[in-house]
Design a protein around this motif. Structure first.
Motif, PDB file in Angstrom:
ATOM      1  N   TRP A  60      65.258  10.088 -17.841  1.00  0.00           N
ATOM      2  CA  TRP A  60      66.293  10.747 -18.641  1.00  0.00           C
ATOM      3  C   TRP A  60      65.828  12.130 -19.077  1.00  0.00           C
ATOM      4  CZ3 TRP A  60      70.912  11.794 -19.951  1.00  0.00           C
ATOM      5  CH2 TRP A  60      71.202  12.433 -21.157  1.00  0.00           C
ATOM      6  N   LEU A  61      64.578  12.248 -19.491  1.00  0.00           N
ATOM      7  CA  LEU A  61      64.051  13.545 -19.920  1.00  0.00           C
ATOM      8  C   LEU A  61      64.033  14.523 -18.746  1.00  0.00           C
ATOM      9  CD1 LEU A  61      62.770  15.274 -22.139  1.00  0.00           C
ATOM     10  CD2 LEU A  61      60.530  14.401 -21.424  1.00  0.00           C
ATOM     11  N   ALA A  64      67.705  15.586 -18.080  1.00  0.00           N
ATOM     12  CA  ALA A  64      68.206  16.503 -19.103  1.00  0.00           C
ATOM     13  C   ALA A  64      67.579  17.882 -18.965  1.00  0.00           C
ATOM     14  CB  ALA A  64      67.919  15.928 -20.497  1.00  0.00           C
ATOM     15  N   MET A 123      72.587  21.821 -24.521  1.00  0.00           N
ATOM     16  CA  MET A 123      72.085  20.693 -23.743  1.00  0.00           C
ATOM     17  C   MET A 123      70.607  20.445 -24.033  1.00  0.00           C
ATOM     18  SD  MET A 123      72.719  18.457 -21.289  1.00  0.00           S
ATOM     19  CE  MET A 123      71.788  17.446 -20.128  1.00  0.00           C
ATOM     20  N   PHE A 126      69.730  19.370 -27.915  1.00  0.00           N
ATOM     21  CA  PHE A 126      70.059  18.032 -28.377  1.00  0.00           C
ATOM     22  C   PHE A 126      69.520  16.909 -27.483  1.00  0.00           C
ATOM     23  CE2 PHE A 126      73.345  20.545 -30.558  1.00  0.00           C
ATOM     24  CZ  PHE A 126      73.161  20.081 -31.858  1.00  0.00           C
ATOM     25  N   THR A 127      69.173  17.218 -26.247  1.00  0.00           N
ATOM     26  CA  THR A 127      68.684  16.157 -25.362  1.00  0.00           C
ATOM     27  C   THR A 127      67.197  16.280 -25.046  1.00  0.00           C
ATOM     28  OG1 THR A 127      69.237  17.373 -23.335  1.00  0.00           O
ATOM     29  CG2 THR A 127      70.954  15.968 -24.279  1.00  0.00           C
TER      30      THR A 127
END
Length: 317
Positions: A60-61, A64, A123, A126-127
């Motif tokens: 996920w990191l 993002a 983006m 926040f991520t």
């Protein structure tokens, strides 16, 4: 066959001309972001994230960071297209870009670039983390205001200092994982910093007349081929030297690949210089393409070395 195609198109309720227009418009906006440039940046971002944690980062990191980073790079490239539309119009290499062909209105391209830039900040903030977001915006501002508006049309050193913007993805990738910027991130930055001139000057040697016609003082426009080739060799040696400074943060595996890839690239850089001095026919684009391969090999070696989790050598500088 045409009749059957028209019946099929009526069946699904899509007007062929309308569908083509949508595709063409989407393709034009995508072209504004210069996808090939973004692809090269991503090749360095992911290995930087691997090295930062000496492991495979969270999927996920990575996603993002790549999405946010791609938006930031796309923003900078789109705004660059807006500013350099007059240059692109007279260069054969760039005359098919969207603003030259009027595929996208200039005002829309400007708005598109600004929205992408703002979106990249949101983006990443926040991520990923605030540091990565700030670094991404700083990169966009540097690329537009320092490189595009100040350096590009005024000095033959444009790609030397302006190329710093292309070095930032590795710093952003490192910051995404650690929330800080530490010495290996600066070393990776320097590797790309010294890689950029040989890479770009080889391209400019091929398209020298293009840059001259556009009034862009790239080094091959204002200097002799021998001087350009000599500078390529010098920067190549410094680049290879900086790759070896990453050995303390890696293992013998990376060291072997970095040394082998560096030797391979230096062989061809010296070959170009030798051809120029002898007055032989040169193929600078061959070195340009090899520079892409070289960078990919070095950073892939970083990623593999980190993913395997081999103990870092920890050698002193």
């Amino acid at each position: 066959m045409n009749a059957a195609r028209r019946r099929s198109e009526r069946t699904i309720g899509v007007q062929p001309t309308g569908l083509r227009r949508v595709r063409q418009l989407a393709g034009a906006y995508l072209a504004l972001t210069k996808p090939q440039v973004i692809e090269l940046l991503l090749v360095t971002t992911i290995p930087a994230m691997f090295l930062a944690g000496r492991a495979i980062p969270s999927p996920w990191l990575m996603l993002a960071t790549l999405v946010g980073g791609s938006m930031a790079a796309g923003s900078a490239n789109a705004l660059n297209c807006v500013i350099d539309a007059d240059i692109d119009k007279v260069m054969n290499r760039t005359k098919r870009r969207p603003l030259v062909r009027d595929s996208v209105p200039r005002r829309n391209a400007l708005l598109f670039g600004l929205v992408l830039g703002a979106g990249s900040f949101v983006m990443l903030y926040f991520t990923v983390n605030p540091l990565a977001a700030v670094l991404a915006v700083a990169t966009i501002l540097f690329y537009i205001f320092v490189y595009t508006l100040v350096l590009k049309r005024r000095t033959a050193q444009n790609v030397v200092w302006g190329g710093a913007a292309g070095c930032m993805p590795v710093v952003i990738g490192w910051a995404a994982v650690t929330g800080t910027v530490q010495w290996p991130a600066f070393v990776m930055f320097a590797v790309i910093f010294f890689w950029t001139p040989p890479h770009t000057w080889a391209l400019a040697m091929k398209y020298r007349e293009d840059y001259e016609r556009a009034g862009v003082p790239m080094l091959p426009v204002v200097a002799t081929p021998e001087h350009v080739a000599r500078q390529i060799v010098i920067y190549s040696w410094v680049m290879v030297g900086w790759t070896l400074l990453l050995v303390p943060a890696t293992s013998w595996l990376y060291a072997v690949f970095a040394l082998a890839a560096g030797t391979w690239f230096l062989f061809y850089a010296h070959g170009l210089f030798r051809q120029v001095r002898q007055g032989a026919k040169t193929k600078p684009m061959a070195l340009f393409h090899r520079s892409n391969t070289y960078l990919m090999v070095v950073f892939c070696a970083l990623a593999v070395d980190s993913a395997i989790g081999m103990p870092a050598l920890g050698l002193p500088f």
